[in-house]
Motif scaffolding. Structure first.
Motif, short mmCIF file in Angstrom:
data_model
loop_
_atom_site.label_atom_id
_atom_site.label_comp_id
_atom_site.label_asym_id
_atom_site.label_seq_id
_atom_site.Cartn_x
_atom_site.Cartn_y
_atom_site.Cartn_z
N TYR A 125 0.85 -1.20 0.00
CA TYR A 125 0.00 0.00 0.00
C TYR A 125 0.87 1.23 0.00
CZ TYR A 125 -3.70 -3.15 1.71
OH TYR A 125 -4.60 -4.16 1.84
N HIS A 134 -14.32 -7.20 1.10
CA HIS A 134 -14.37 -8.45 0.34
C HIS A 134 -14.38 -9.63 1.30
CE1 HIS A 134 -10.08 -8.00 1.30
NE2 HIS A 134 -10.03 -9.32 1.22
N ASP A 136 -12.64 -13.57 1.66
CA ASP A 136 -11.60 -14.42 1.08
C ASP A 136 -12.23 -15.78 0.82
OD1 ASP A 136 -10.10 -12.23 1.81
OD2 ASP A 136 -8.41 -13.42 2.51
N ILE A 146 -6.46 -18.03 8.21
CA ILE A 146 -5.66 -17.10 7.42
C ILE A 146 -4.78 -16.35 8.42
CG2 ILE A 146 -5.72 -15.05 5.96
CD1 ILE A 146 -8.22 -16.03 4.72
N SER A 148 -2.27 -13.05 8.71
CA SER A 148 -2.00 -11.80 8.00
C SER A 148 -1.03 -10.94 8.80
CB SER A 148 -3.36 -11.11 7.80
OG SER A 148 -3.19 -9.75 7.52
N TRP A 181 -7.22 -15.53 11.73
CA TRP A 181 -8.65 -15.79 11.84
C TRP A 181 -9.04 -17.04 11.10
CZ3 TRP A 181 -11.08 -10.89 9.22
CH2 TRP A 181 -10.73 -10.88 7.89
N HIS A 190 -14.18 -7.93 4.99
CA HIS A 190 -13.13 -7.09 5.57
C HIS A 190 -12.51 -6.25 4.47
CE1 HIS A 190 -11.34 -10.80 4.14
NE2 HIS A 190 -10.26 -10.10 3.88
N ARG A 207 2.92 0.49 3.41
CA ARG A 207 2.56 -0.63 4.29
C ARG A 207 2.64 -1.89 3.45
NH1 ARG A 207 -2.59 -3.45 5.04
NH2 ARG A 207 -2.43 -4.61 6.97
N ASN A 209 1.68 -6.01 3.55
CA ASN A 209 0.90 -7.04 4.24
C ASN A 209 1.14 -8.39 3.57
OD1 ASN A 209 -2.01 -8.58 3.96
ND2 ASN A 209 -1.60 -7.85 6.02
C1 MD6 Z 1 -4.46 -6.27 4.26
N1 MD6 Z 1 -5.81 -8.20 4.21
O1 MD6 Z 1 -4.43 -6.32 5.48
C2 MD6 Z 1 -5.46 -7.07 3.50
N2 MD6 Z 1 -7.74 -11.12 4.29
O2 MD6 Z 1 -3.70 -5.59 3.59
C3 MD6 Z 1 -6.77 -9.03 3.88
O3 MD6 Z 1 -7.48 -8.89 2.91
C4 MD6 Z 1 -7.00 -10.16 4.76
O4 MD6 Z 1 -5.68 -9.25 6.52
C5 MD6 Z 1 -8.02 -12.18 5.06
C6 MD6 Z 1 -7.50 -12.30 6.31
C7 MD6 Z 1 -6.72 -11.31 6.82
C8 MD6 Z 1 -6.44 -10.22 6.04
#
Ligand code: MD6
Ligand code: FE
Length: 216
Positions: A125, A134, A136, A146, A148, A181, A190, A207, A209
């Motif tokens: 980002y 969205h 997942d 997942i 993150s 999660w 999310h 950022r 991720n």
């Molecule tokens: C982000 N994360 O944090 C985007 N998806 O940049 C996600 O879309 C995400 O953080 C599923 C589980 C955890 C996440």
């Protein structure tokens, strides 16, 4: 260990429940950062960050790349996991050992034992980049959690419910935080608000991720 600010050490070890099966492990990735960044540099050299196009025809503001056996990709035809980088036709770079270790240890710390991700999506980002709400749901195995990992500038994570219109909680994600999660929270909507705020002392105006999944 490099810490971004005076508060990073204080957060280390805190665990915020954001759902029945979803946690933010504050600062969990901090001890790994010195190894994560050089590994990210090597990965980026093989499969550079790029802005993909959504099926709706919009170019994503977030730049992404992948590592592991499978990588998440989007184009006009849809979202899917691929074993090769569509930009160069080569396999996605192998998942660095330190990535796999961090993901498994964070999952275990949240009660998910034996997590072996086969996909790591890396999102980058810049200020103003955002990720709209969205779910997942392109993965085959919803039983796996997942994991993150957030590095760099602080983001505001939106955590909603099972319907797009459900109210969302706003959760700040700081450098070094790891969200885990699964279970009943696995398919919650999310997103990430447009990135803004101070530059990060180590990472600068960005950022990064890492999202680890069992996709195949
Ligand atoms: C982000 N994360 O944090 C985007 N998806 O940049 C996600 O879309 C995400 O953080 C599923 C589980 C955890 C996440
Ligand atoms: Fe997501």
């Amino acid at each position: 260990m490099y810490t971004a600010d005076l508060f990073a050490q204080e957060r280390l070890g805190q665990r915020d429940a954001i759902g029945p099966c979803a946690w933010v492990l504050r600062g969990f990735a901090l001890p790994y950062v010195d190894e994560l960044l050089p590994a990210l540099g090597r990965l980026e050299a093989a499969s550079p960050f790029r802005h993909m196009v959504t099926p709706g025809g919009f170019t994503m503001s977030v730049a992404l790349t992948n590592c592991g056996a499978l990588g998440w990709a989007s184009d006009r035809r849809g979202y899917r996991y691929t074993s090769t980088d569509p930009d160069n036709g080569q396999r996605w770079p192998a998942m660095p050992g330190v990535f796999a270790r961090l993901a498994a240890e964070a999952a275990a710390a949240a009660g998910f034992m034996g997590f072996e991700p086969d996909a790591c999506l890396v999102n980058r980002y810049a200020p103003g980049s955002r990720l709209s709400l969205h779910q997942d749901k392109d993965e085959r195995d919803y039983d796996a959690p997942i994991v993150s990992v957030s590095l760099g500038m602080t983001a505001t994570f939106l955590f909603g419910g099972h319907a797009r219109s459900d109210k969302t909680a706003k959760i700040p994600l700081y450098h070094g935080d790891v969200a885990v999660w699964g279970g009943e929270d696995r398919l919650r909507y999310h997103g990430v608000l447009p990135l803004k705020g101070p530059s990060h002392p180590l990472m600068g105006e960005q950022r990064v991720n890492f999202t680890f999944r069992k996709a195949g």
